[in-house]
Write a protein that holds these residues in place. Sequence first.
Motif, PDB file in Angstrom:
ATOM      1  N   VAL A 185     -35.630 -17.231  40.182  1.00  0.00           N
ATOM      2  CA  VAL A 185     -35.054 -18.565  40.015  1.00  0.00           C
ATOM      3  C   VAL A 185     -36.132 -19.583  40.356  1.00  0.00           C
ATOM      4  CG1 VAL A 185     -33.299 -20.192  40.812  1.00  0.00           C
ATOM      5  CG2 VAL A 185     -32.735 -17.755  40.574  1.00  0.00           C
ATOM      6  N   LEU A 186     -36.565 -20.366  39.371  1.00  0.00           N
ATOM      7  CA  LEU A 186     -37.605 -21.358  39.596  1.00  0.00           C
ATOM      8  C   LEU A 186     -37.042 -22.592  40.295  1.00  0.00           C
ATOM      9  CD1 LEU A 186     -39.449 -21.204  36.146  1.00  0.00           C
ATOM     10  CD2 LEU A 186     -40.190 -20.178  38.290  1.00  0.00           C
ATOM     11  N   LEU A 187     -37.881 -23.177  41.172  1.00  0.00           N
ATOM     12  CA  LEU A 187     -37.492 -24.374  41.926  1.00  0.00           C
ATOM     13  C   LEU A 187     -38.382 -25.556  41.553  1.00  0.00           C
ATOM     14  CD1 LEU A 187     -37.124 -22.668  45.432  1.00  0.00           C
ATOM     15  CD2 LEU A 187     -35.287 -23.295  43.853  1.00  0.00           C
ATOM     16  N   PRO A 188     -37.801 -26.746  41.357  1.00  0.00           N
ATOM     17  CA  PRO A 188     -36.368 -27.009  41.321  1.00  0.00           C
ATOM     18  C   PRO A 188     -35.761 -26.435  40.051  1.00  0.00           C
ATOM     19  CG  PRO A 188     -37.572 -28.965  40.678  1.00  0.00           C
ATOM     20  CD  PRO A 188     -38.601 -27.955  41.091  1.00  0.00           C
ATOM     21  N   GLY A 189     -34.420 -26.332  40.043  1.00  0.00           N
ATOM     22  CA  GLY A 189     -33.767 -25.774  38.875  1.00  0.00           C
ATOM     23  C   GLY A 189     -32.261 -25.905  38.987  1.00  0.00           C
ATOM     24  N   THR A 190     -31.598 -25.510  37.913  1.00  0.00           N
ATOM     25  CA  THR A 190     -30.144 -25.538  37.866  1.00  0.00           C
ATOM     26  C   THR A 190     -29.637 -24.155  37.470  1.00  0.00           C
ATOM     27  OG1 THR A 190     -30.120 -27.870  37.223  1.00  0.00           O
ATOM     28  CG2 THR A 190     -28.117 -26.611  36.811  1.00  0.00           C
ATOM     29  N   VAL A 191     -28.680 -23.637  38.222  1.00  0.00           N
ATOM     30  CA  VAL A 191     -28.102 -22.327  37.939  1.00  0.00           C
ATOM     31  C   VAL A 191     -26.582 -22.448  37.937  1.00  0.00           C
ATOM     32  CG1 VAL A 191     -30.027 -20.964  38.830  1.00  0.00           C
ATOM     33  CG2 VAL A 191     -28.214 -21.701  40.391  1.00  0.00           C
TER      34      VAL A 191
END
Length: 281
Positions: free
Chosen positions: A248-254
């Motif tokens: 999960v890449l940061l920043p990001g939306t999941v």
Amino acid sequence: MADAALVLTGSPSLAPLLARGALLSPFKRPAPDAEFPRTRLVLPGLRVDLARLAAYERVCGFPTGDDALPPTYPHVLGFPLAMRLMSGRDFPLPLLGLVHTSITITRHRTMPATGTYELTMYVEGLAPHRRGTQATVVTEVREGGDVVWDSRSTYLARHRTRRPAEAPREEVRKPLPAVAEWRLAEDVGRRYAAASGDRNPIHLHPLTARLFGFPRAIAHGMWTVARCLAAHGTPDSCHVRAQFRAPVLLPGTVTYTAEDGRFELRGRQDRIHLTGDVYST
């Protein structure tokens, strides 16, 4: 099963272990039939730092102030012992690049945050994987002589294999309904690192993450499990299984999805980052 026990007088300091693991990594020769450490590490008289626990609860979304440990927190307590095992000369997989691929957790009963525990950790074995060699590390937590929590984590060292196995066939399941969308801040990795002690550079900053091939910092896999369980809720006595599928890449939306004890974390174009389930025992 491990052969002999080494009783520790305190939790190992992480910084020198991480440095040792990094220095020794280029000299490791991973293979499924390699020798591995047979010693069980035992840490008695373990007490929880309540301030660090509160920081962990906040970053993962658990309620603060309860006299009960979150179901994933014993993994944090055992992390220094895991690093001592996996940074040693006798552990055949390189610490740098080692990928946490799955975890199973059994919590036998509620664990008071103010309790005193004995922690045991050992390497259960090595196994071939289609992408390299996988190690299984077992953690057990006892209170008053009884096992109250245990886990099995698998860690993958990627390397060329002589006979690459076919990719495992995955069971086709219907998509889970979306429950919530989470926007993850750029500092999630640093906040979790401060609370957990896991300061792997791939989680801390885009510049350090790029050294290992990531375009940006990535979230800790155990943070993703903890965040999902905080949203899902867990019985006092429960069994949890989780597989880490993609970073999960940061920043990001999941998107957090869940139904009937199953949960997933999905990203753009429905990419699956995490799958898991939790049920009462």
